[in-house]
Each structure stands twice: as structure tokens, then as C-alpha cells.
Design an enzyme around this catalytic site. Structure first.
Site, PDB file in Angstrom:
ATOM      1  N   HIS A  86       1.914   4.629  -2.866  1.00 40.66           N
ATOM      2  CA  HIS A  86       2.055   6.071  -2.629  1.00 40.66           C
ATOM      3  C   HIS A  86       3.474   6.533  -2.990  1.00 40.66           C
ATOM      4  O   HIS A  86       3.663   7.539  -3.673  1.00 40.66           O
ATOM      5  CB  HIS A  86       1.790   6.401  -1.156  1.00 40.66           C
ATOM      6  N   HIS A 118       0.841  -1.212   0.000  1.00 42.37           N
ATOM      7  CA  HIS A 118       0.000   0.000   0.000  1.00 42.37           C
ATOM      8  C   HIS A 118       0.871   1.255   0.000  1.00 42.37           C
ATOM      9  O   HIS A 118       0.695   2.153  -0.836  1.00 42.37           O
ATOM     10  CB  HIS A 118      -0.908  -0.022   1.229  1.00 42.37           C
ATOM     11  N   GLU A 119       1.821   1.299   0.929  1.00 41.97           N
ATOM     12  CA  GLU A 119       2.662   2.490   1.042  1.00 41.97           C
ATOM     13  C   GLU A 119       3.606   2.607  -0.147  1.00 41.97           C
ATOM     14  O   GLU A 119       3.943   3.717  -0.562  1.00 41.97           O
ATOM     15  CB  GLU A 119       3.456   2.465   2.355  1.00 41.97           C
TER      16      GLU A 119
END
Length: 418
Positions: free
Chosen positions: A25, A21-22
Site C-alpha cells: 500500500h 502487505h502494508e
């Protein structure tokens, strides 16, 4: 040994879901030219920390999420004001380091009092050095050093707010997007591991019941009933049995590669027809196309279930015991890990899908809320006041933490009570 494996799989699930997920980003922020100050897994005190390139990578104590800190999202921690005494290190006539204290140690640096400074757009510092004014250009990757802690400056073109709405939206959406990509890959993986349904199979036969009397045996494959092909539809066969109490049914079965014909008459029990068998599904290896189509169908069905649950949460149609926090997730992950790798991977796919969907909710502090603010900026033609947006996200984060504490407390009570 089994317990150690379960612990490893629990840690692995958390680490993979948060990291992917990170990383979404992080990757799209870097593609847009945004300075990423920190890539963190977990919250709270740092357990492990190291720097690679421009980014600090940290592992933090509390395993309840993670974050990517981009330059310009929050007010810069270190500020330099006119009248402040600093020391600067020069290389090729450009400032590479700006020291805020411990000047006696900076023997190779030039000391002076700041007259004017711009570290965002023009990148210069004008200093009073022993009564003479000197102007120095500042390197776009210069470091500010305060108490031996280095912070890289963030020129305007490296800050989150300098990018287009589309670039910023992509950097925000990429986190949930990567969870969706991972979920799809894992759902497809499960299909290839478990196979696709091929035929309905008899898993068990109860003695003295119509199925046993008709000669059905464990492992028989049911091809058709009353000339209707069964295929892989256990529900269809169950419905036909329940509606045929007292009526003779003609079953075509396959046993050891040979087709057999038998007659079964369901008996009436609890107002429905029953024959005394437990049904399961025989699987076969999936083709490449079946792997992807079945994986997509599993993901679609799981999405419907998750959205239905979130809908009940939003409309307050739930009890506290319906919610689960980190404790219950760990508990259930341990159960799935004990059930084998196929079940564990399926559970990981579900959790990745849930994480992606949950983060897109328009609730303050979540990615969905940040996308809403970007949508408002696109419609208004100007951004929302950053201080107001930060306050909204802070309040939302505090509410999420309170909810996390409440459900964790409830999970612990549930474990104590058994």
C-alpha cells in the site's frame, strides 16, 4: 532455547506478513504522489513511534493487522476556521508552520486572526494582524502544530481522492499483491530446500507381512510394479496393492544402486489388499525450472484449498470450532516452527497467501470492499459519498473485531478444556 526460537519465529511471521502487505500500500501510494501520514504495524496504543520524511512509523500493541493512513482517506484531524487566532512561522515569505496554541512561546511567529484560509488548493492564509490584513502563501509541506503535535498539511494533489481510479486501485490492491508475491517466493524456496519427488521409497516394513516375506527392506526404491512405472505416484501404487488381494505382483526395486526383482502377494485385510509397508517419497535437488514450476503448483493447490474453505465460511457451512483466531494461529505456528525451517517457511507461505486472498474479499473494511467502491466510481463516473463509504467500512471493521473476539474466546476455551 527452543521456546525462545518459537517465540521469535511467531513474531517474525506476523511482522513479515503484515509489513509486506502494508509496504505494498505504502509504496504504490507514494508512487502516485499520495501523502502517507502513518505506516502502522498492529492496532491500539503505540508501543514505538518515529518519523522519517513525511511518514510516522508506529508499532502498536495489538498484533492483529496494520494500516497505512493516507491523506484524504479520512477527514483531516486539524481544522482551521475564519475567526480563529493562530500564529505562523515564515521562511522565504512562505508559511512553514501554523501554530494553534501556546502563542506566548512562539516569539518568532506572526500572530493574528484568520480572515480566510485554503490549505488544499490555493495554499494561502489571510490574517488580520493588529487591524491590517496580510496574505501569506503556505508552503505545500507546512506543518500545523497543536499542543506540540505536528500534522503536515495535505494539498489536494497529495490526497488519496485526487488520484485517478487506476492509481487508487493500485495503491489498494498492492497490499494483497505483495502477499501473493511473498507466498510465491516462499513456495519456491521450500521446493529448493526440500527438493522435488524422485521415487517412491519404502519407509518401513511390518514383520510377518507379505512385504517382509518377499524380502522388501526399509529404504528400497520402487521402480515398477507389473511392468508399470511407479515414478513418484504413491497413490497409484497404493491403489494397485489394494486391488490385488491374493494376486502375485512383480516388483522391480532399487537397493544400493542395484535393481532387484521380487514377487509380493497382498493379503486381504479390511476388504482391501495390504502388504505391510509404509511408503514415502525420495526427493532430489530441484533444477531452477522445477523450483519455479513446483512452487507455482504448490501455490495453485493451496489457493484452491483456501477458496474452498472461504466458500464454506460464506455459505455458513462451518462450526465455531472450525474457525481459528490469533490464539490458534500462534499455537499452530509454534508447531510448524518446531517441525523445522522448511515446514515453517511453507506455513508462512500459506499464511501470506491466505492473508492476500482474505483481504480481497468484498467485505466492508477489507481491501476488496474498497476496490468495489472504486469500481462503482468508475462505472458511475463519480465517487460514492465519502461519509457513507466510511460508515460502511466502520461497520465492517466492527463486525470483524466482534468475530475476532468470538473466535479468540472459543480458542481459549478449547485450550482450557484440552
Amino acid at each position: 532455547m527452543a521456546m525462545l526460537q518459537n517465540v521469535f519465529q511467531i513474531v517474525l511471521l506476523f511482522f513479515v506478513l503484515v509489513s509486506i502487505h502494508e509496504w505494498g500500500h505504502f509504496y504504490f501510494a507514494k508512487r502516485a504522489g499520495i501523502l502517507v501520514r502513518e505506516f502502522a504495524i498492529g492496532f491500539g496504543p503505540k508501543v514505538l513511534s518515529f518519523v522519517r520524511g513525511e511518514t510516522r512509523y508506529t508499532l502498536r500493541l495489538l498484533p492483529i493487522g496494520g494500516f497505512v493512513r493516507m491523506a484524504g482517506e479520512d477527514p483531516e484531524i486539524v481544522q482551521i476556521n475564519p475567526g480563529q487566532r493562530i500564529a505562523v512561522a515564515l521562511q522565504d515569505d512562505k508559511v512553514t508552520h501554523i501554530y494553534m496554541n501556546d502563542f506566548e512561546r512562539r516569539t518568532d511567529a506572526v500572530q493574528g486572526v484568520v480572515e480566510d484560509i485554503d490549505l488544499e488548493r490555493d495554499l494561502f492564509v489571510r490574517m488580520d494582524i493588529e487591524g491590517e490584513l496580510h496574505r501569506f502563501a503556505v508552503h505545500p509541506q507546512a506543518m500545523m502544530v497543536s499542543k506540540d503535535k505536528e500534522t503536515q498539511i495535505a494539498p489536494w494533489d497529495r490526497q488519496f481522492g485526487s488520484k485517478t481510479v487506476g492509481q487508487r486501485a493500485m495503491a489498494i490492491f498492492a497490499g494483497p499483491m505483495m502477499n501473493f508475491v511473498l507466498a510465491f517466493i516462499l513456495f519456491v524456496t521450500v521446493v529448493f530446500m526440500a527438493g522435488v519427488p524422485d521415487k517412491v521409497k519404502v519407509a518401513d516394513v511390518m514383520e510377518g507381512k507379505p512385504a517382509a516375506q518377499a524380502g522388501l527392506m526399509k529404504g528400497d526404491l520402487i521402480l515398477s510394479v507389473n511392468d508399470e512405472p511407479i515414478g513418484t505416484d504413491r497413490g497409484k501404487l497404493t491403489s494397485m496393492i489394494q486391488q490385488s488381494a491374493g494376486k502375485t505382483m512383480v516388483w522391480i526395486i532399487e537397493r544400493n544402486g542395484e535393481q532387484l526383482r521380487t514377487e509380493v502377494t497382498p493379503q486381504l485385510e479390511q476388504e482391501v489388499g495390504l502388504v505391510g509397508v509404509t511408503l514415502t517419497t525420495q526427493t532430489r535437488p530441484a533444477s531452477v525450472i522445477e523450483g519455479f514450476t513446483s512452487g507455482a503448483q504448490s501455490m495453485y493447490s493451496a489457493t484452491e484449498t483456501i477458496l474452498d474453505g472461504l466458500g464454506k465460511l460464506v455459505t455458513l457451512q462451518f462450526k465455531m470450532d472450525d474457525l481459528g483466531g490469533p490464539v490458534r494461529i500462534v499455537e499452530f505456528t509454534s508447531e510448524q516452527a518446531s517441525a523445522g525451517w522448511t515446514q515453517y517457511i511453507f506455513w508462512t507461505a500459506l499464511m501470506s497467501l491466505y492473508l492476500g486472498i482474505f483481504n480481497l474479499l468484498p467485505f466492508p473494511a477489507l481491501d476488496g470492499s474498497r476496490l468495489v467502491f472504486l469500481l462503482l466510481e468508475a462505472l458511475r463516473g463519480k465517487p460514492v459519498d465519502p461519509s457513507r463509504e466510511s460508515m460502511v467500512h466502520f461497520i465492517g471493521f466492527a463486525m470483524l473485531m466482534l468475530l475476532m473476539i468470538a473466535v479468540t474466546y472459543n480458542d481459549i476455551l478449547r485450550l482450557i478444556k484440552g
